[in-house]
Write an enzyme that holds these catalytic residues in place. Structure first.
Site: not given
Length: 689
Positions: A372, A401, A419, A421, A423, A504, A550
């Site tokens: 992000c 991670r 991911q 991902d 946004h 979330k 997100h």
């Protein structure tokens, strides 16, 4: 304690317990069941607390009976069974010191300080002793201890219990499982009493509640042992943990054990090896998988279909590096709130003079745990107009991670992942429509991959780990709740489960075994646009902050791959399967015929191979069936003569003598429709040419 015959098959929804009368007596008077899966094991008082059936209120009180086959009822049975286990351990291992024994999902555990690890033979002996205790119908009796001093005197031989007693004065240091021991406002011990003499046989520090007698534990099994640090800290002594499971009936236990056996058969780690999909080489490191050619095909098809759907939904594709200066994560807040989940910094770029003195200081670089912040920089790279919003940026971004080694698990908990991902940057007025549209998009795409049983979870602020004002959090949480409720799906609260920057919604999906997996997440973020100074030009010419959403759809490609592998037990739908068709000639003279069939299938973009090995036909069929190939095409003399092939499916069913053109059409149509069912002779349609 004698058991009166049940008069009702279902517990009453509410029962009034007269002042001075036990809940158990009131239930008997009301005819509530006390045997079988719906036997009432405890009651819930008006404040929502679970109470023993021996509880007698001081005033008339309406209570809710809690049946053995409810979630709360099972938890009580399991905690009571943990006490029986602890009693059995101290019977057979008198030197054993007691840790804690809480109920957990589908079972319970108890920790012990013993001289050596427990063996499989020990578990068998303990099960035998537990059955004797249960048969003895010992009564669970709650007793309030007058003071901490009195508790310390009674528990002088139990050092771990003494520590919990001392912790009672500081409730902030006591976790959920420890609360099962020390309780809330008072210290209590549960004694196990002989049903005839009333003599105390054994006891344990515990808040309760418990079933009335051990006879209310109808079915249990000890599962395994493991080492566990006291109170979860490596600074503390290592204890021996015994895991078990307990259920309201022998049938429920049997169903659970069969479910576990099926889950083991479906374990993606085992299937990954058997089907040659992926591996975890020691040379690379824990939680860092490599995908083999077959696994690579499945992953590529998953990603390609996702890309196509994102393009159709108006997303724009971006890419960002795997590593960045630490200052980026200082701005985003990750170094303040997420540092423990990140790999350590790499200090680079320092310049030294000839004498080794620092001429230019270096700086810390980090592997990215999130995509992000990079997308924020893309948004900020030039001026933005309200006409561009909502701006939907999408990336298959690799992140890293630092999961602890004990947490890493196959593909479902890794250290390096990709991911999917996205946004979305939008105006305040666009938020609600965008959230609802996002949720529909997410659920539809998950359904395309064969998951269709969902509920939603709303994660709200962790009061100890957040940025931003109360007003912003309240507004964001309300917006997510409205979108979730509009979906019509069940919404379950998750207090304190949000990321530091915003609340979330997570989509919880059930697989073929009924297990729940967290899939997609949608997070509303008013804080990061502020931290990065993101702006757009509004219609009136003013500068405004966008709202950021997100969204991770799979969560990670690796985890979703693992979930789908277990959901389908490795038998991927034909559109995802690494090998969609394998041709098996009965003899060498039939190979050319199948090669022509394969050529026609490849022209339709079907993945096809022909088994030219020296194995006998039946072994070839068995080998490729074990490899979960959806379509096996057999060809012998009659098939060649008729210009046909015969189908053999995963379930062993067969369709014979299908003309080649019709076979090719039927396979390509099945794949093009992205059918998620496994083809069989019953559901596979071969249309007339």
């Amino acid at each position: 304690m004698s058991q009166p015959s049940p008069v009702s098959a279902v517990p009453a929804s509410r029962v009034v317990v007269p002042a001075g009368t036990t809940a158990g007596q009131a239930l008997r008077d009301a005819g509530a069941p006390n045997r079988g899966p719906q036997a009432v094991v405890v009651v819930r008082d008006p404040q929502g607390r679970l109470r023993d059936l021996s509880w007698a209120p001081e005033v008339d009180t309406e209570v809710e009976p809690v049946a053995a086959d409810s979630e709360d009822g099972r938890a009580v049975i399991r905690h009571s069974c943990a006490h029986v286990l602890a009693q059995a351990v101290q019977d057979l291992f008198p030197e054993a010191k007691l840790g804690i024994g809480p109920p957990v999902k589908d079972g319970f555990y108890y920790d012990f300080d013993v001289d050596r690890p427990f063996t499989p033979e020990d578990l068998q002996a303990l099960e035998k002793r537990m059955k004797q205790i249960i048969k003895g119908a010992q009564r669970f009796s709650r007793r309030v201890v007058d003071s901490v001093k009195a508790a310390r005197e009674e528990l002088a031989a139990e050092p771990y219990k003494l520590e919990l007693v001392d912790l009672k004065s500081d409730a902030a240091d006591v976790d959920t499982s420890e609360v099962m021991e020390v309780g809330g406002g008072e210290l209590t011990i549960y004694d196990n009493l002989d049903p005839r003499s009333g003599e105390r046989i054994w006891g344990d520090l515990c808040r309760g509640p418990h079933v009335p007698t051990t006879k209310y534990i109808p079915a249990f099994k000890l599962m395994r042992t493991a080492a566990a640090y006291w109170r979860g800290s490596e600074k503390n002594p290592q204890l021996q943990r015994i895991y078990g499971t307990a259920w309201e009936s022998a049938e429920a236990l049997e169903n659970h054990l069969e479910l576990l056996a099926e889950a083991e058969r479906r374990d993606h780690r085992r299937l990954g090896t058997e089907l040659d999909l992926f591996s975890f080489p020691d040379e690379i490191g824990s939680g860092l998988p490599v995908f083999h050619p077959k696994g690579g095909i499945v992953r590529r098809v998953m990603e390609d279909y996702s890309r196509r759907r994102h393009e159709e939904a108006g997303y724009e594709f971006v890419y960002s590096p795997h590593i960045t200066k630490g200052s980026l994560f200082e701005t985003s807040g990750h170094l303040d709130w997420y540092r423990e989940g990140m790999f350590p910094a790499m200090h680079l770029d320092a310049e030294l003079d000839e004498e080794g003195n620092v001429r230019k200081p270096g700086q810390d670089y980090y592997l990215k745990p999130m995509n992000c912040p990079f997308h924020n920089l893309i948004f900020r790279s030039r001026g933005r107009s309200y006409r561009e919003l909502p701006l939907r940026l999408f990336e298959f971004g690799s992140v890293y991670r630092y999961e602890k080694s004990g947490v890493v698990h196959g593909l479902t908990r890794v250290r390096g992942m990709t991911q999917d991902d996205a946004h979305i940057y939008c105006t305040q007025e666009q938020v609600q429509d965008e959230l609802k549209s996002l949720l529909t998009f997410v659920l539809d795409l998950l359904r395309d991959y064969g998951l269709d049983d969902f509920y939603l979870e709303l994660s709200t602020r962790n009061e100890e780990k957040y940025v931003g004002s109360d007003e912003v959090w309240e507004s964001a949480t309300a917006a997510l709740r409205e979108a979730a409720e509009a979906s019509g799906l069940q919404l379950v609260p998750d207090p304190g489960g949000a990321a530091f920057y915003g609340p979330k919604i997570s989509v919880q999906a059930k697989d073929a075994l009924g297990r729940t997996w967290q899939m997609s997440t949608i997070q509303l973020d008013f804080n990061m646009p502020e931290r990065f100074g993101l702006e757009y030009t509004a219609a009136d010419g003013s500068r405004k902050r966008p709202v950021k959403i997100h969204r991770a759809l799979f969560g990670s490609i690796e985890r979703f791959f693992g979930v789908l592998t277990e959901h389908y037990a490795g038998a991927f739908p034909a559109w995802l399967a690494p090998e969609q068709v394998v041709g098996i000639p009965i003899a060498d003279e039939h190979v050319e015929h199948l090669q022509q069939v394969a050529k026609a299938l490849r022209a339709r973009r079907i993945r096809v191979d022909i088994d030219l090995s020296d194995d006998r036909m039946q072994k070839k069929i068995r080998n490729h069936t074990m490899q979960k190939v959806p379509f096996l095409l057999l060809a012998g003399g009659k098939d060649v003569e008729a210009g046909a092939v015969s189908f053999r499916f995963r379930d062993g069913s067969q369709l014979n003598g299908v003309p080649v053109d019709r076979a090719v059409d039927a396979i390509s149509q099945w794949v093009r429709r992205r059918e998620n069912a496994s083809p069989t002779a019953k559901n596979f349609r071969v249309e007339e040419s």
